[in-house]
Every structure is written in C-alpha cells, then in structure tokens.
Write a protein that holds these residues in place. Structure first.
Motif, PDB file in Angstrom:
ATOM      1  N   ILE A  16       0.821  -1.216   0.000  1.00  0.00           N
ATOM      2  CA  ILE A  16       0.000   0.000   0.000  1.00  0.00           C
ATOM      3  C   ILE A  16       0.858   1.271   0.000  1.00  0.00           C
ATOM      4  N   PRO A  17       1.846   1.415   0.903  1.00  0.00           N
ATOM      5  CA  PRO A  17       2.670   2.633   0.842  1.00  0.00           C
ATOM      6  C   PRO A  17       3.448   2.748  -0.467  1.00  0.00           C
ATOM      7  N   PHE A  18       3.898   1.628  -1.008  1.00  0.00           N
ATOM      8  CA  PHE A  18       4.598   1.661  -2.290  1.00  0.00           C
ATOM      9  C   PHE A  18       3.690   2.236  -3.373  1.00  0.00           C
ATOM     10  N   LEU A  19       2.450   1.772  -3.405  1.00  0.00           N
ATOM     11  CA  LEU A  19       1.512   2.267  -4.416  1.00  0.00           C
ATOM     12  C   LEU A  19       1.185   3.744  -4.218  1.00  0.00           C
ATOM     13  N   MET A  20       1.188   4.203  -2.982  1.00  0.00           N
ATOM     14  CA  MET A  20       0.900   5.610  -2.722  1.00  0.00           C
ATOM     15  C   MET A  20       2.050   6.521  -3.145  1.00  0.00           C
ATOM     16  N   LEU A  21       3.224   5.968  -3.416  1.00  0.00           N
ATOM     17  CA  LEU A  21       4.383   6.773  -3.776  1.00  0.00           C
ATOM     18  C   LEU A  21       4.795   6.644  -5.240  1.00  0.00           C
ATOM     19  N   VAL A  22       4.086   5.848  -6.024  1.00  0.00           N
ATOM     20  CA  VAL A  22       4.426   5.708  -7.437  1.00  0.00           C
ATOM     21  C   VAL A  22       3.475   6.533  -8.300  1.00  0.00           C
ATOM     22  N   PHE A  23       3.755   6.589  -9.579  1.00  0.00           N
ATOM     23  CA  PHE A  23       3.195   7.567 -10.506  1.00  0.00           C
ATOM     24  C   PHE A  23       1.695   7.844 -10.421  1.00  0.00           C
ATOM     25  N   PRO A  24       0.788   6.946 -10.724  1.00  0.00           N
ATOM     26  CA  PRO A  24      -0.589   7.442 -10.877  1.00  0.00           C
ATOM     27  C   PRO A  24      -1.187   7.978  -9.575  1.00  0.00           C
ATOM     28  N   ILE A  25      -0.901   7.356  -8.471  1.00  0.00           N
ATOM     29  CA  ILE A  25      -1.500   7.785  -7.209  1.00  0.00           C
ATOM     30  C   ILE A  25      -0.738   8.971  -6.622  1.00  0.00           C
ATOM     31  N   PHE A  26       0.556   9.061  -6.872  1.00  0.00           N
ATOM     32  CA  PHE A  26       1.339  10.189  -6.352  1.00  0.00           C
ATOM     33  C   PHE A  26       0.867  11.507  -6.952  1.00  0.00           C
ATOM     34  N   GLU A  27       0.220  11.464  -8.095  1.00  0.00           N
ATOM     35  CA  GLU A  27      -0.281  12.684  -8.721  1.00  0.00           C
ATOM     36  C   GLU A  27      -1.271  13.417  -7.813  1.00  0.00           C
ATOM     37  N   ILE A  28      -1.919  12.712  -6.896  1.00  0.00           N
ATOM     38  CA  ILE A  28      -2.828  13.345  -5.937  1.00  0.00           C
ATOM     39  C   ILE A  28      -2.068  14.373  -5.103  1.00  0.00           C
ATOM     40  N   ALA A  29      -0.844  14.047  -4.737  1.00  0.00           N
ATOM     41  CA  ALA A  29      -0.073  14.898  -3.826  1.00  0.00           C
ATOM     42  C   ALA A  29       1.015  15.701  -4.520  1.00  0.00           C
ATOM     43  N   ASN A  30       1.141  15.574  -5.801  1.00  0.00           N
ATOM     44  CA  ASN A  30       2.240  16.225  -6.509  1.00  0.00           C
ATOM     45  C   ASN A  30       1.928  17.690  -6.789  1.00  0.00           C
ATOM     46  N   SER A  42       4.113  17.729  -1.530  1.00  0.00           N
ATOM     47  CA  SER A  42       4.640  16.476  -2.087  1.00  0.00           C
ATOM     48  C   SER A  42       5.713  15.867  -1.169  1.00  0.00           C
ATOM     49  N   PHE A  43       6.570  16.696  -0.565  1.00  0.00           N
ATOM     50  CA  PHE A  43       7.565  16.181   0.390  1.00  0.00           C
ATOM     51  C   PHE A  43       6.878  15.635   1.632  1.00  0.00           C
ATOM     52  N   PHE A  44       5.888  16.388   2.106  1.00  0.00           N
ATOM     53  CA  PHE A  44       5.139  15.939   3.275  1.00  0.00           C
ATOM     54  C   PHE A  44       4.472  14.595   3.002  1.00  0.00           C
ATOM     55  N   TRP A  45       3.912  14.410   1.801  1.00  0.00           N
ATOM     56  CA  TRP A  45       3.244  13.161   1.413  1.00  0.00           C
ATOM     57  C   TRP A  45       4.214  11.979   1.505  1.00  0.00           C
ATOM     58  N   VAL A  46       5.418  12.153   0.983  1.00  0.00           N
ATOM     59  CA  VAL A  46       6.421  11.081   1.014  1.00  0.00           C
ATOM     60  C   VAL A  46       6.826  10.766   2.450  1.00  0.00           C
ATOM     61  N   ILE A  47       7.102  11.790   3.254  1.00  0.00           N
ATOM     62  CA  ILE A  47       7.502  11.570   4.641  1.00  0.00           C
ATOM     63  C   ILE A  47       6.368  10.936   5.433  1.00  0.00           C
ATOM     64  N   LEU A  48       5.141  11.361   5.185  1.00  0.00           N
ATOM     65  CA  LEU A  48       3.981  10.772   5.862  1.00  0.00           C
ATOM     66  C   LEU A  48       3.887   9.277   5.602  1.00  0.00           C
ATOM     67  N   TRP A  49       4.053   8.854   4.362  1.00  0.00           N
ATOM     68  CA  TRP A  49       3.946   7.435   4.042  1.00  0.00           C
ATOM     69  C   TRP A  49       5.134   6.635   4.576  1.00  0.00           C
ATOM     70  N   ILE A  50       6.295   7.246   4.683  1.00  0.00           N
ATOM     71  CA  ILE A  50       7.432   6.563   5.310  1.00  0.00           C
ATOM     72  C   ILE A  50       7.130   6.308   6.780  1.00  0.00           C
ATOM     73  N   VAL A  51       6.577   7.293   7.468  1.00  0.00           N
ATOM     74  CA  VAL A  51       6.229   7.134   8.883  1.00  0.00           C
ATOM     75  C   VAL A  51       5.112   6.112   9.054  1.00  0.00           C
ATOM     76  N   ILE A  52       4.085   6.168   8.212  1.00  0.00           N
ATOM     77  CA  ILE A  52       2.988   5.194   8.287  1.00  0.00           C
ATOM     78  C   ILE A  52       3.510   3.782   8.073  1.00  0.00           C
ATOM     79  N   THR A  53       4.405   3.596   7.107  1.00  0.00           N
ATOM     80  CA  THR A  53       4.979   2.271   6.856  1.00  0.00           C
ATOM     81  C   THR A  53       5.774   1.784   8.058  1.00  0.00           C
ATOM     82  N   PHE A  54       6.561   2.654   8.659  1.00  0.00           N
ATOM     83  CA  PHE A  54       7.349   2.281   9.828  1.00  0.00           C
ATOM     84  C   PHE A  54       6.444   1.825  10.974  1.00  0.00           C
ATOM     85  N   VAL A  55       5.417   2.592  11.261  1.00  0.00           N
ATOM     86  CA  VAL A  55       4.510   2.251  12.358  1.00  0.00           C
ATOM     87  C   VAL A  55       3.790   0.935  12.070  1.00  0.00           C
TER      88      VAL A  55
END
Length: 73
Positions: A16-30, A42-55
């Motif tokens: 799920i986090p991988f899909l949120m950071l690749v092309f078609p879905i990342f366009e939501i936050a780009n 866009s930076f916040f989006w990437v950091i948010l998903w890194i933290v969500i994945t870690f937790v």
C-alpha cells in the motif's frame, strides 16, 4: 495468527505505501502548495507514508508468529 495470513498481511502493508508513492497515485499529492510543517505538500506526502509504513511494520513485528519461536530457542 497463522504464518500464511501473517505473510499476506505483511505483503499488503508493504504494498500500500509503495503504491501511494508511485506515478498514478502520487499525482494526488504532486503539488507545491499547501505548505505543511514548512514542506511542500509532495515532500510531506512522502515523509507521511514513510512514517505510516514504519509504524505499520512495528505493529506487525509484535504479531509475528516466528517471534515466539526464536525466543524459545
């Protein structure tokens, strides 16, 4: 929890986090605006998903069926 179910859950949680950071879905936050915590969105989006994945992976670690087997040895 069975090992098969745990493995399936692990794959889903990792995918799920991988899909949120690749092309078609990342366009939501780009976009550069709004600014969140001093970062472009866009930076916040990437950091948010890194933290969500870690937790999520820390939580999964607590439910790992192999964790109990290693402690018994």
């Amino acid at each position: 929890m069975s090992k098969t179910r745990f493995n399936t859950l692990y794959i889903v949680v990792a995918l799920i986090p991988f899909l949120m950071l690749v092309f078609p879905i990342f366009e939501i936050a780009n976009r550069a605006t709004p600014i969140v915590f001093g970062l472009p969105f866009s930076f916040f989006w990437v950091i948010l998903w890194i933290v969500i994945t870690f937790v999520a992976l820390v939580i999964l670690y607590r439910f790992d069926p192999d964790q109990d087997e290693e402690e018994d040895v």
